[in-house]
Design a protein around this motif. Sequence first.
Motif, PDB file in Angstrom:
ATOM      1  N   ARG A   1       0.771  -0.860  -0.536  1.00  0.00           N
ATOM      2  CA  ARG A   1       0.228  -0.180  -0.400  1.00  0.00           C
ATOM      3  C   ARG A   1       1.286   1.550   0.274  1.00  0.00           C
ATOM      4  NH1 ARG A   1      -3.571  -0.594   3.916  1.00  0.00           N
ATOM      5  NH2 ARG A   1      -5.126  -1.420   2.283  1.00  0.00           N
ATOM      6  N   ASP A   2       2.112   1.788   1.126  1.00  0.00           N
ATOM      7  CA  ASP A   2       2.398   2.569   0.810  1.00  0.00           C
ATOM      8  C   ASP A   2       3.494   2.386  -0.087  1.00  0.00           C
ATOM      9  OD1 ASP A   2       1.641   3.062   3.225  1.00  0.00           O
ATOM     10  OD2 ASP A   2       3.817   1.907   4.564  1.00  0.00           O
ATOM     11  N   LYS A   3       4.225   1.817  -0.878  1.00  0.00           N
ATOM     12  CA  LYS A   3       4.632   1.797  -2.289  1.00  0.00           C
ATOM     13  C   LYS A   3       3.524   2.668  -3.390  1.00  0.00           C
ATOM     14  CE  LYS A   3       8.733   0.854  -1.771  1.00  0.00           C
ATOM     15  NZ  LYS A   3       9.677   2.620  -0.942  1.00  0.00           N
ATOM     16  N   ALA A   4       2.535   2.401  -3.334  1.00  0.00           N
ATOM     17  CA  ALA A   4       1.406   2.437  -4.381  1.00  0.00           C
ATOM     18  C   ALA A   4       0.776   4.031  -4.653  1.00  0.00           C
ATOM     19  CB  ALA A   4       0.026   1.502  -4.150  1.00  0.00           C
ATOM     20  N   GLU A   5       0.609   4.218  -2.539  1.00  0.00           N
ATOM     21  CA  GLU A   5       0.759   5.456  -2.499  1.00  0.00           C
ATOM     22  C   GLU A   5       1.767   6.370  -3.019  1.00  0.00           C
ATOM     23  OE1 GLU A   5      -1.995   7.013  -1.619  1.00  0.00           O
ATOM     24  OE2 GLU A   5      -3.306   5.046  -1.331  1.00  0.00           O
ATOM     25  N   GLU A   6       3.499   5.850  -2.634  1.00  0.00           N
ATOM     26  CA  GLU A   6       3.817   6.830  -2.687  1.00  0.00           C
ATOM     27  C   GLU A   6       4.232   6.616  -4.821  1.00  0.00           C
ATOM     28  OE1 GLU A   6       8.046   5.032  -2.417  1.00  0.00           O
ATOM     29  OE2 GLU A   6       7.262   4.936  -0.200  1.00  0.00           O
ATOM     30  N   THR A   7       4.655   5.895  -5.534  1.00  0.00           N
ATOM     31  CA  THR A   7       4.188   6.087  -6.922  1.00  0.00           C
ATOM     32  C   THR A   7       2.836   6.608  -7.399  1.00  0.00           C
ATOM     33  OG1 THR A   7       4.418   3.399  -7.279  1.00  0.00           O
ATOM     34  CG2 THR A   7       3.330   4.190  -8.984  1.00  0.00           C
ATOM     35  N   ALA A   8       1.687   6.405  -6.757  1.00  0.00           N
ATOM     36  CA  ALA A   8       0.569   7.566  -6.949  1.00  0.00           C
ATOM     37  C   ALA A   8       1.137   8.917  -7.371  1.00  0.00           C
ATOM     38  CB  ALA A   8      -0.458   7.173  -6.381  1.00  0.00           C
ATOM     39  N   ALA A   9       1.701   9.368  -5.833  1.00  0.00           N
ATOM     40  CA  ALA A   9       2.663  10.863  -5.677  1.00  0.00           C
ATOM     41  C   ALA A   9       3.122  10.992  -6.498  1.00  0.00           C
ATOM     42  CB  ALA A   9       2.703  11.179  -3.842  1.00  0.00           C
ATOM     43  N   ALA A  10       4.057  10.371  -6.715  1.00  0.00           N
ATOM     44  CA  ALA A  10       5.349  10.662  -7.691  1.00  0.00           C
ATOM     45  C   ALA A  10       4.427  10.691  -9.434  1.00  0.00           C
ATOM     46  CB  ALA A  10       5.666   9.214  -8.310  1.00  0.00           C
ATOM     47  N   VAL A  11       3.461  10.278  -9.241  1.00  0.00           N
ATOM     48  CA  VAL A  11       2.914  10.384 -10.349  1.00  0.00           C
ATOM     49  C   VAL A  11       2.468  11.803 -10.516  1.00  0.00           C
ATOM     50  CG1 VAL A  11       0.802   9.942 -12.430  1.00  0.00           C
ATOM     51  CG2 VAL A  11       2.169   8.133 -11.583  1.00  0.00           C
TER      52      VAL A  11
ATOM     53  N   GLY B   1       3.065  14.235  -9.295  1.00  0.00           N
ATOM     54  CA  GLY B   1       3.790  15.319  -8.996  1.00  0.00           C
ATOM     55  C   GLY B   1       4.273  15.601 -10.048  1.00  0.00           C
ATOM     56  N   ALA B   2       4.792  14.120 -11.457  1.00  0.00           N
ATOM     57  CA  ALA B   2       5.116  14.167 -12.608  1.00  0.00           C
ATOM     58  C   ALA B   2       4.152  15.530 -13.677  1.00  0.00           C
ATOM     59  CB  ALA B   2       5.759  12.871 -13.273  1.00  0.00           C
ATOM     60  N   GLY B   3       3.154  15.682 -13.492  1.00  0.00           N
ATOM     61  CA  GLY B   3       2.183  16.271 -14.145  1.00  0.00           C
ATOM     62  C   GLY B   3       1.165  15.040 -14.734  1.00  0.00           C
ATOM     63  N   GLY B   4       1.174  13.574 -13.668  1.00  0.00           N
ATOM     64  CA  GLY B   4      -0.385  13.284 -14.551  1.00  0.00           C
ATOM     65  C   GLY B   4      -1.157  13.270 -13.277  1.00  0.00           C
ATOM     66  N   GLU B   5      -1.982  11.869 -13.290  1.00  0.00           N
ATOM     67  CA  GLU B   5      -3.078  12.128 -12.445  1.00  0.00           C
ATOM     68  C   GLU B   5      -3.435  10.948 -11.676  1.00  0.00           C
ATOM     69  OE1 GLU B   5      -7.395  13.403 -12.940  1.00  0.00           O
ATOM     70  OE2 GLU B   5      -6.624  14.635 -14.799  1.00  0.00           O
ATOM     71  N   ALA B   6      -3.686  10.438 -10.312  1.00  0.00           N
ATOM     72  CA  ALA B   6      -3.574   9.186  -9.888  1.00  0.00           C
ATOM     73  C   ALA B   6      -4.012   8.718  -9.177  1.00  0.00           C
ATOM     74  CB  ALA B   6      -1.469   8.810  -9.675  1.00  0.00           C
ATOM     75  N   VAL B   7      -4.838   7.330  -8.943  1.00  0.00           N
ATOM     76  CA  VAL B   7      -5.599   7.218  -7.288  1.00  0.00           C
ATOM     77  C   VAL B   7      -4.952   5.512  -7.840  1.00  0.00           C
ATOM     78  CG1 VAL B   7      -7.438   7.905  -8.400  1.00  0.00           C
ATOM     79  CG2 VAL B   7      -7.259   5.791  -9.219  1.00  0.00           C
ATOM     80  N   THR B   8      -4.753   4.999  -6.340  1.00  0.00           N
ATOM     81  CA  THR B   8      -4.443   3.590  -5.858  1.00  0.00           C
ATOM     82  C   THR B   8      -6.093   2.909  -5.793  1.00  0.00           C
ATOM     83  OG1 THR B   8      -4.676   4.312  -3.787  1.00  0.00           O
ATOM     84  CG2 THR B   8      -2.793   3.966  -5.112  1.00  0.00           C
TER      85      THR B   8
END
Length: 251
Positions: free
Chosen positions: A45-55, A57-64
């Motif tokens: 879960r934590d890694k998925a949230e990190e990945t979503a935050a990175a997305v 931060g890089a200009g995309g949108e994300a949900v987990t």
Amino acid sequence: MAGHTLKGKVVVIGGASRNLGGLVAREIAPDGAKVVVHYNSDSSRDKAEETAAAVRGAGGEAVTHQGDLTRVAEVEKLFDTAVREFGKVDCMVNTAGMVLKKPMTETTEEEFDRMFAVNTKAAYFMMREAAKRLEDGGKIITIVTSLLAAYTGLYSVYAGSKAPVEHFTRALSKELFGRRISVNNIAPGPMDTPFFYPAETDDSIAYHKSSAMNGELTKIEDIAPYVKFLLTDGWWLNGQTVFINGGYTTR
Ligand SMILES: NC(=O)c1ccc[n+]([C@@H]2O[C@H](COP(=O)([O-])OP(=O)(O)OC[C@H]3O[C@@H](n4cnc5c(N)ncnc54)[C@H](OP(=O)(O)O)[C@@H]3O)[C@@H](O)[C@H]2O)c1
């Protein structure tokens, strides 16, 4: 090629908390993709949230979204999340997988069923659901393994449970001709991730390294650009399995 950009495209990634799936999410973010970052285990879960935050931060949108994709109802819920959050689904990339390395004589029924559930059943229903839900012009990519082109023992259930995906891909790509949805597999060589090492020994790792260019394992950074390419300008490739492995196996 304007129709094949990732700007505003909704991409469901199975197994996106980290490693290959996580990098694919990060790679497509700067293009403005909207990513559903799927994970399976509570510990991801934590890694998925990190990945979503990175997305984000890089200009995309994300949900987990968490789900055991060996259950068809969970696959359906994953796509429900994409539609609820982003209104549609354009692309599906499935990196979910599980490895087993042992002689056939030692393989148990439980291991066989588990491997086929993750590598075959989940792959099939991720493809089926994508075919039902994707917008026309979409893309479907499943990660298999370069062992599909190897003559070797010990991976009977791993390679054997990835092998049917080639046929799923051929069949579905043809069924979707009229909707301009390309369907492909990427077959990486042994990749330098924590997925690889527990099944191997020092000797076998040395052998895998010696079997590719430069004496190196495949890196996720070698694979993710090909995933992005197939999601965009590589759209004309269809019904294929692409071996990306520094020459580890060829076919
Ligand atoms: N590493 C290699 O040597 C190598 C080589 C060739 C091909 N591959 C393939 O590449 C893909 C990605 O591997 P990787 O190295 O990036 O390792 P990884 O991060 O461990 O990828 C495996 C993924 O499968 C997910 N998963 C496992 N069981 C699942 C289930 N029941 N439902 C849904 N998802 C499930 C895991 O999610 P959780 O962690 O959240 O459980 C994880 O995200 C795999 O399909 C693998 O077979 C790997």
